[in-house]
Design a protein around this motif. Structure first.
Motif, PDB file in Angstrom:
ATOM      1  N   VAL A  83       0.848  -1.195   0.000  1.00  0.00           N
ATOM      2  CA  VAL A  83       0.000   0.000   0.000  1.00  0.00           C
ATOM      3  C   VAL A  83       0.885   1.248   0.000  1.00  0.00           C
ATOM      4  CG1 VAL A  83      -1.689   1.323   1.337  1.00  0.00           C
ATOM      5  CG2 VAL A  83      -1.956  -1.147   1.105  1.00  0.00           C
ATOM      6  N   GLU A  84       1.941   1.235   0.818  1.00  0.00           N
ATOM      7  CA  GLU A  84       2.877   2.369   0.846  1.00  0.00           C
ATOM      8  C   GLU A  84       3.484   2.609  -0.535  1.00  0.00           C
ATOM      9  OE1 GLU A  84       5.943   2.022   3.796  1.00  0.00           O
ATOM     10  OE2 GLU A  84       4.491   1.697   5.403  1.00  0.00           O
ATOM     11  N   ARG A  85       3.930   1.525  -1.176  1.00  0.00           N
ATOM     12  CA  ARG A  85       4.552   1.643  -2.491  1.00  0.00           C
ATOM     13  C   ARG A  85       3.577   2.194  -3.521  1.00  0.00           C
ATOM     14  NH1 ARG A  85       4.380  -1.569  -6.812  1.00  0.00           N
ATOM     15  NH2 ARG A  85       3.558  -3.372  -5.674  1.00  0.00           N
ATOM     16  N   LEU A  86       2.380   1.633  -3.559  1.00  0.00           N
ATOM     17  CA  LEU A  86       1.387   2.076  -4.541  1.00  0.00           C
ATOM     18  C   LEU A  86       0.967   3.524  -4.296  1.00  0.00           C
ATOM     19  CD1 LEU A  86      -0.791  -1.152  -4.823  1.00  0.00           C
ATOM     20  CD2 LEU A  86       0.901  -0.280  -6.462  1.00  0.00           C
ATOM     21  N   MET A  87       0.844   3.915  -3.040  1.00  0.00           N
ATOM     22  CA  MET A  87       0.501   5.315  -2.757  1.00  0.00           C
ATOM     23  C   MET A  87       1.630   6.236  -3.206  1.00  0.00           C
ATOM     24  SD  MET A  87      -1.578   5.362   0.840  1.00  0.00           S
ATOM     25  CE  MET A  87      -1.910   7.120   0.728  1.00  0.00           C
ATOM     26  N   GLY A  88       2.869   5.812  -2.989  1.00  0.00           N
ATOM     27  CA  GLY A  88       4.013   6.618  -3.433  1.00  0.00           C
ATOM     28  C   GLY A  88       4.044   6.757  -4.946  1.00  0.00           C
ATOM     29  N   GLU A  89       3.798   5.640  -5.648  1.00  0.00           N
ATOM     30  CA  GLU A  89       3.792   5.678  -7.117  1.00  0.00           C
ATOM     31  C   GLU A  89       2.651   6.532  -7.650  1.00  0.00           C
ATOM     32  OE1 GLU A  89       3.636   1.587  -8.297  1.00  0.00           O
ATOM     33  OE2 GLU A  89       5.714   1.193  -7.712  1.00  0.00           O
ATOM     34  N   ALA A  90       1.521   6.564  -6.920  1.00  0.00           N
ATOM     35  CA  ALA A  90       0.364   7.353  -7.346  1.00  0.00           C
ATOM     36  C   ALA A  90       0.439   8.785  -6.813  1.00  0.00           C
ATOM     37  CB  ALA A  90      -0.920   6.693  -6.880  1.00  0.00           C
ATOM     38  N   ASP A  91       1.517   9.101  -6.106  1.00  0.00           N
ATOM     39  CA  ASP A  91       1.731  10.439  -5.543  1.00  0.00           C
ATOM     40  C   ASP A  91       0.591  10.820  -4.590  1.00  0.00           C
ATOM     41  OD1 ASP A  91       3.375  12.620  -5.191  1.00  0.00           O
ATOM     42  OD2 ASP A  91       2.356  13.812  -6.726  1.00  0.00           O
TER      43      ASP A  91
END
Length: 185
Positions: A83-91
């Protein structure tokens, strides 16, 4: 690699692959992965949409821990780091609440006099003591530390801890000083 061949189609795929010692099956597998993403990448796209929705529903406030908890409540099994990674990629990022100070001065109250004129140095031991009240976060809640230091030696001469930050804490740390005398050598 695939970008190089896309930019320079006249080079020829087989010549470039031979020169770079890359099997043609590897190249074509990369190309197929671009057209048909693997199951994990497809799932990441779906999860990102769910994460965007949860984040938007929260007014843009939720960070990854709360988004993860919301997904868990919806029976979506996904790791916190993903979730952290995907939120980071989605800004996408949460908003931390502003911390408010614990002490508020009464604007009508008279200020205590500054007896040392903001000079916290001392010519000898036991001439000036300074104190501080500090909150220490623990798993069981805040722990308050009241410490008294000698301005000359900078040694802690007394300290006390409590679950509450009140006058009793400071007074009990002062009470620890009874009988305290450091030699003036």
């Amino acid at each position: 690699m695939t970008a190089l061949l896309d930019e320079h189609p006249r080079l020829g795929v087989e010549c470039v692959l031979r020169e770079l010692h890359i099997a043609s099956s590897t190249y074509y597998r990369w190309r197929r992965a671009e057209r048909e993403p693997c199951e994990r990448r497809r799932r990441d796209v779906e999860l990102t949409e769910q994460i965007r929705q949860i984040h938007a529903d929260s007014g843009g406030i939720y960070g990854s821990p709360r988004v993860h908890a919301a997904l868990k409540r919806e029976d979506v099994h996904v790791g916190r780091k993903r979730v952290e990674r995907l939120m980071g990629e989605a800004d996408l990022a949460g908003i931390s609440p502003r911390r408010k100070g614990f002490t508020r001065r009464d604007p009508k109250a008279t200020l205590a006099p500054d007896l040392v004129n903001r000079d916290f140095t001392a010519p000898a031991p036991n001439r000036l003591w300074v104190t501080d009240l500090t909150m220490i976060a623990t798993g069981e809640g805040p722990l308050w530390l009241s410490a008294i230091r000698d301005a000359f030696s900078r040694r802690v001469v007394a300290w006390e801890t409590s679950a509450r930050a009140d006058a009793d804490l400071v007074l009990s740390s002062l009470g620890c000083l009874s009988g305290h005398r450091e030699t003036d050598d």
